[in-house]
Write a protein that holds these residues in place. Structure first.
Motif, PDB file in Angstrom:
ATOM      1  N   GLU A 160       0.835  -1.054  -0.145  1.00  0.00           N
ATOM      2  CA  GLU A 160      -0.053   0.189   0.064  1.00  0.00           C
ATOM      3  C   GLU A 160       0.869   1.215   0.022  1.00  0.00           C
ATOM      4  O   GLU A 160       2.083   1.216   0.276  1.00  0.00           O
ATOM      5  N   ILE A 161       0.166   2.531  -0.246  1.00  0.00           N
ATOM      6  CA  ILE A 161       0.875   3.537  -0.168  1.00  0.00           C
ATOM      7  C   ILE A 161       1.131   3.886   1.256  1.00  0.00           C
ATOM      8  O   ILE A 161       0.285   3.607   2.341  1.00  0.00           O
ATOM      9  N   GLN A 173      14.229   2.399   0.868  1.00  0.00           N
ATOM     10  CA  GLN A 173      15.071   1.678  -0.123  1.00  0.00           C
ATOM     11  C   GLN A 173      14.520   2.136  -1.715  1.00  0.00           C
ATOM     12  O   GLN A 173      13.503   2.211  -1.703  1.00  0.00           O
ATOM     13  N   GLU A 174      15.643   2.083  -2.483  1.00  0.00           N
ATOM     14  CA  GLU A 174      15.166   2.302  -3.922  1.00  0.00           C
ATOM     15  C   GLU A 174      14.826   0.710  -4.406  1.00  0.00           C
ATOM     16  O   GLU A 174      15.774  -0.170  -4.172  1.00  0.00           O
ATOM     17  N   ASN A 175      14.038   0.799  -5.093  1.00  0.00           N
ATOM     18  CA  ASN A 175      13.306  -0.397  -5.622  1.00  0.00           C
ATOM     19  C   ASN A 175      12.503  -0.187  -6.768  1.00  0.00           C
ATOM     20  O   ASN A 175      11.663   0.628  -6.859  1.00  0.00           O
ATOM     21  N   GLU A 176      13.017  -0.681  -8.028  1.00  0.00           N
ATOM     22  CA  GLU A 176      12.173  -0.635  -9.179  1.00  0.00           C
ATOM     23  C   GLU A 176      10.980  -1.186  -9.461  1.00  0.00           C
ATOM     24  O   GLU A 176      10.119  -0.901 -10.283  1.00  0.00           O
ATOM     25  N   GLU A 177      10.738  -2.201  -8.465  1.00  0.00           N
ATOM     26  CA  GLU A 177       9.625  -2.908  -8.423  1.00  0.00           C
ATOM     27  C   GLU A 177       8.386  -2.210  -8.174  1.00  0.00           C
ATOM     28  O   GLU A 177       7.412  -2.666  -8.176  1.00  0.00           O
ATOM     29  N   PHE A 178       8.513  -1.169  -7.159  1.00  0.00           N
ATOM     30  CA  PHE A 178       7.656  -0.604  -6.488  1.00  0.00           C
ATOM     31  C   PHE A 178       7.499   0.701  -6.938  1.00  0.00           C
ATOM     32  O   PHE A 178       8.624   1.301  -7.079  1.00  0.00           O
ATOM     33  N   MET A 184       7.268  -1.623   1.115  1.00  0.00           N
ATOM     34  CA  MET A 184       7.865  -2.920   0.598  1.00  0.00           C
ATOM     35  C   MET A 184       7.737  -3.934   1.508  1.00  0.00           C
ATOM     36  O   MET A 184       7.364  -5.198   1.025  1.00  0.00           O
ATOM     37  N   ALA A 185       7.812  -3.680   2.531  1.00  0.00           N
ATOM     38  CA  ALA A 185       7.858  -4.926   3.649  1.00  0.00           C
ATOM     39  C   ALA A 185       7.172  -4.484   4.933  1.00  0.00           C
ATOM     40  O   ALA A 185       7.506  -3.267   5.332  1.00  0.00           O
ATOM     41  N   SER A 206       9.484   2.269  -0.382  1.00  0.00           N
ATOM     42  CA  SER A 206      10.458   2.171  -1.565  1.00  0.00           C
ATOM     43  C   SER A 206      10.562   4.004  -1.800  1.00  0.00           C
ATOM     44  O   SER A 206       9.782   4.471  -1.772  1.00  0.00           O
ATOM     45  N   ARG A 207      11.731   4.269  -2.381  1.00  0.00           N
ATOM     46  CA  ARG A 207      12.055   5.393  -2.971  1.00  0.00           C
ATOM     47  C   ARG A 207      11.554   5.449  -4.184  1.00  0.00           C
ATOM     48  O   ARG A 207      11.143   6.740  -4.742  1.00  0.00           O
TER      49      ARG A 207
END
Length: 217
Positions: A160-161, A173-178, A184-185, A206-207
């Motif tokens: 969720e946001i 954390q930077e994550n391209e999937e989100f 993220m967790a 996620s950033r």
């Protein structure tokens, strides 16, 4: 003149004097008096003033109306005060009823957390541990059912946001999937009591990042 006639005259004369002396001075109209030109003249001769009498009636009427309005305002204020007091009392009772379990429920959250950790840490493939895991799972299920019964809701915002009113960001954390600002967790689940936050969910956010696009044909 006979003796009988003389007696009648003597008898009638005191009665006439008594009748004339018993007539009251008219300071106001006598009850049942028919108002008309002749009666007005009679009352004026007796010293009665219609204007003064009318002014007195108007003053009495105005005083009575003012008293009624004052009493009406007093009654309305009393009703409003009573309604406000009742409304405040209802709100206080409702608030006490909703959040009486807040402290107690907060203490139980640690128990639920330990049950979840035990389930995650145990080896589900081990046959000797399975009965224990089943008991832990049943206990956890009863806890969650009781929580739901008393208005305690789970906050598990995976995917969720990020919501700062319900979530506590432990890391970014930077994550391209989100997408940016997405949970993220979930490190620790949160809980609320009838819409009021008991404990925020501890999350990793996620950033965001740029998606790589293959431009080769």
């Amino acid at each position: 003149m006979t003796h009988e006639n003389a007696s009648n005259k003597e008898t009638q004369q005191p009665q006439n004097e008594a009748d004339s002396s018993s007539q009251p001075e008219a300071s106001e109209p006598l009850e049942g008096t028919v108002v008309g030109p002749e009666s007005d003249e009679v009352l004026e001769e007796q010293g009665f003033d219609w204007k003064i009498y009318a002014n007195e009636l108007e003053l009495k009427l105005a005083a009575a109306e003012a008293k009624i309005e004052d009493q009406k305002d007093s009654v309305l204020r009393s009703i409003a005060n009573s309604e406000n007091a009742r409304r405040r009392a209802d709100q206080e009772v409702d608030k006490a009823r909703k959040f009486a379990l807040e402290k107690f429920a907060g203490e139980l959250l640690a128990v639920v957390d330990n049950l979840e950790r035990a389930t995650q840490a145990a080896d589900a493939e081990n046959e000797s541990v399975k009965p224990l895991l089943e008991g832990i799972a049943l206990t956890h299920k009863l806890f969650m059912s009781t929580f739901e019964k008393f208005g305690i809701e789970l906050i598990d915002p995976q995917g969720e946001i990020f919501n700062p009113e319900q979530h506590q960001a432990m890391s970014l954390q930077e994550n391209e999937e989100f997408s940016p600002n997405t949970v993220m967790a979930v490190m620790q689940k949160g809980y609320s009591l009838k819409g009021r936050l008991l404990r925020p969910a501890m999350v990793m956010v996620s950033r965001g990042g740029t998606t790589k696009v293959d431009t080769q044909v």
